[in-house]
Design an enzyme around this catalytic site. Structure first.
Site: not given
Ligand SMILES: Cc1ncc(COP(=O)(O)O)c(C=O)c1O
Lengths: 423, 150
Positions: A217, A381, A140, A220
């Site tokens: 990250d 994004c 992202h 999600q």
């Protein structure tokens, strides 16, 4: 309930879905009970932001109506209660991620700020000219741009591990790119554009064998799969509350205690200090050192109850239900002529990106919206990964545990309408 | 569905499928790029302008049906017009799709462009329809930078 159409009727309901009472769960989400353009809302934009269960909204309302006060400051009762609730939420987050200690949890605005915090306070002081930061091709923008910014400041170089045509990380290439100058790996757990679940366990192990710390990250991943930062052994893990059925404006950074202790603060201000004189300021300890100013107290408390809510269902059951729903949806939409799924990794979370021959994603989005179906269209994004697949935009249906097979059937029917119109 | 037919009129679907003047223009003396960051639509408009007249025009790029059809119909209508007439059309078109009804479009002026009137019911799609015109405008002004809908 809409009638089951087409091949859907032929699919047997396996055990998990039977045990998983999705209609009961939907009652906890009042927002789902509405009409859009005269049709029942079918909300399939969960990767952008998830809906909030009543519990979260009521907890926050209750906080504002009866407990509102600043934290870590007052000796009066309300402040004490607010502090307790806020720190209680930190404890819930720590247990949710299986962190060793609540002091390893920093509250931030979201995954984006979390990555920026690590870039600023952890990476920047480490980096000098020619050092390297390694990310993947499916990141992202929020896991690309902060690194480009620190690279620009320090003369470090951003390296990108490639993916294959299914949208899976090329582990061999990744291992090759881990070099003597790699100072940090930052990689997504689940790709928001493709749905790929990365083999983060191996990613972390390979990096650690070379002494390289890893940021994951989890924006999600946290809404879809159980996360155990201790089992993963990651150095940092970030996620966003609003994608996890909690409020916007609150997010989490997990950082191993020894990193957080050694890191300089992120922003300066109140709370993050122990004492201030004009000559010298002594910083507070982690995690408060990283939380300058009045935090999003209600947000943290709301996130805590979102975690309670998810916990009451169980992420294992959520993952199993969503896995079935994804398989059902994948079969159903791949049968549509001219439709191509972008992101066909073996390990996937419930995200379906697709393109239609000769129909732009934006047109798909408008037509589906008229049918009451909310999806995301565009580059999500993640422009570099779409470029990798040679498409400027995709349509993306992202599923949550409150979505149903009926909703997938509605999606399929609406896509057929698109192809008819543009046929 | 009726609203959708207002948006995706036959003429728009037709221009989307078979865009006119959809090529690179050899010998163009004005070129501009347009970009809609929201959806990634990209367009390049080529002009050959002589004595303040758009002698030739073409476009290239990728975009949704609305932006592609808008570009196609724009090229068809401004070819042979003076640059001032083209700018005037942009203004009329812009008003029409942004629901500024103070100036109801004169059918004689806008011609087939009237098909885009339905766009005003779809506010998020207005930028798709206007991107080609913003880009044309940038090309006429001879601006170097990328035209944007932002
Ligand atoms: C993989 C991933 N990382 C980071 C983010 C940024 O999250 P936020 O906008 O909540 O900070 C997102 C949001 O879409 C995402 O999908």
């Amino acid at each position: 309930m809409r009638p089951v159409t087409g091949m859907a009727a032929l699919v047997m309901l396996p055990e998990v879905s039977m045990a998983f009472d999705v209609e009961r769960i939907r009652e906890d989400f009042p927002v789902l009970r509405q009409q859009v353009h005269g049709r029942p809302l079918v909300y399939l934009d969960n990767a952008a932001t998830s809906q909030k269960p009543k519990l979260v909204v009521e907890t926050m309302e209750q906080y504002y109506l009866t407990e509102n006060s600043n934290v870590h400051r007052g000796i009066h009762l309300l402040s004490e209660q607010a502090t307790e609730a806020f720190e209680g939420a930190r404890g819930k987050v720590a247990r949710f991620l299986n962190a060793r200690d609540a002091r390893e949890i920093i509250f931030v605005r979201g995954a984006t700020e979390g990555i920026n915090l690590v870039a600023h306070s952890f990476a920047r002081p480490l980096l000098s000219v020619g050092d390297e930061i390694l990310i993947s091709e499916m990141e992202h923008h929020s896991n690309i741009v902060p690194w480009q910014m620190v690279c620009e400041e320090t003369g470090a170089v951003l390296r990108v591990a490639p993916i294959n045509d299914d949208g899976e990380l090329r582990l061999d290439e990744y291992a090759r790119l881990l070099g003597p100058r790699t100072r940090l790996v930052s990689m997504t757990h689940v790709s928001n554009a493709l749905g790929t679940i990365n083999p983060v366990q191996q990613v972390i192990k390979l990096a650690h064998e070379r002494g390289v710390p890893v940021l994951i990250d989890g924006a999600q991943a946290a809404p879809h799969l159980p996360v155990d930062v201790r089992a993963l052994d990651c150095d940092f893990y970030v996620c966003s509350g609003h994608k996890l059925f909690g409020p916007t404006g609150i997010g989490i950074v997990f950082g191993k205690a020894h990193h957080l202790e050694a890191m300089p603060p992120y922003q300066g201000g109140g709370d993050m200090i122990l004492s201030v004189t004009f000559e010298k300021t002594i910083y507070n300890e982690a995690p408060i050192k990283f939380e300058a100013g009045t935090p999003h107290i209600a947000g943290a408390i709301g996130l805590g109850s979102a975690i309670d809510y998810v916990g009451s269902i169980g992420l294992d059951r959520i993952a199993a239900y969503e896995g079935e729903l994804l398989a059902y949806a994948t079969d159903a939409i791949s049968a549509i002529p001219g439709l191509r799924i972008i992101g066909t990794a073996k390990e996937k979370a419930s995200i379906l990106s697709f393109v239609l021959d000769d129909v732009h994603a934006h047109d798909i989005g408008t037509i589906l919206d008229q049918e009451g179906i909310a999806i995301r269209t565009g580059h999500h994004c993640a422009q570099p990964v779409l470029k990798r697949f040679g498409v400027p935009a995709t349509a993306r249906a992202s599923l949550a545990f409150y979505n149903t097979r009926d909703e997938i059937d509605a999606l399929v029917k609406a896509i057929h309408k698109v192809t008819e119109m543009f046929g | 569905m009726s609203d959708l037919r207002e948006l995706y009129q036959e003429v728009i679907l037709d221009h989307n499928k078979r865009p006119r003047n959809f090529q690179k223009l050899e010998g163009a003396n004005r070129v501009a790029d347009g970009y809609n960051p929201l959806c990634g639509d990209q367009i390049r408009v080529y002009l050959f302008v002589e004595d303040h007249v758009i002698k030739d025009i073409a476009f290239h790029g990728s975009g949704c049906a609305i932006s592609k059809a808008s570009a196609s119909m724009m090229t068809a209508i401004v070819k042979g017009k003076t640059t001032a007439e083209a700018e005037g059309l942009f203004e009329t078109f812009h008003k029409m799709v942004t629901a500024d009804l103070s100036a109801a479009p004169d059918p004689l002026v806008v011609g087939k462009l009237a098909a885009f009137a339905g766009v005003r019911e779809f506010p998020v799609r207005v930028k798709c329809a206007t991107l080609p015109w913003h880009t044309l405008h940038a090309a006429l002004e001879g601006k170097e930078q990328i035209a944007s809908t932002e």
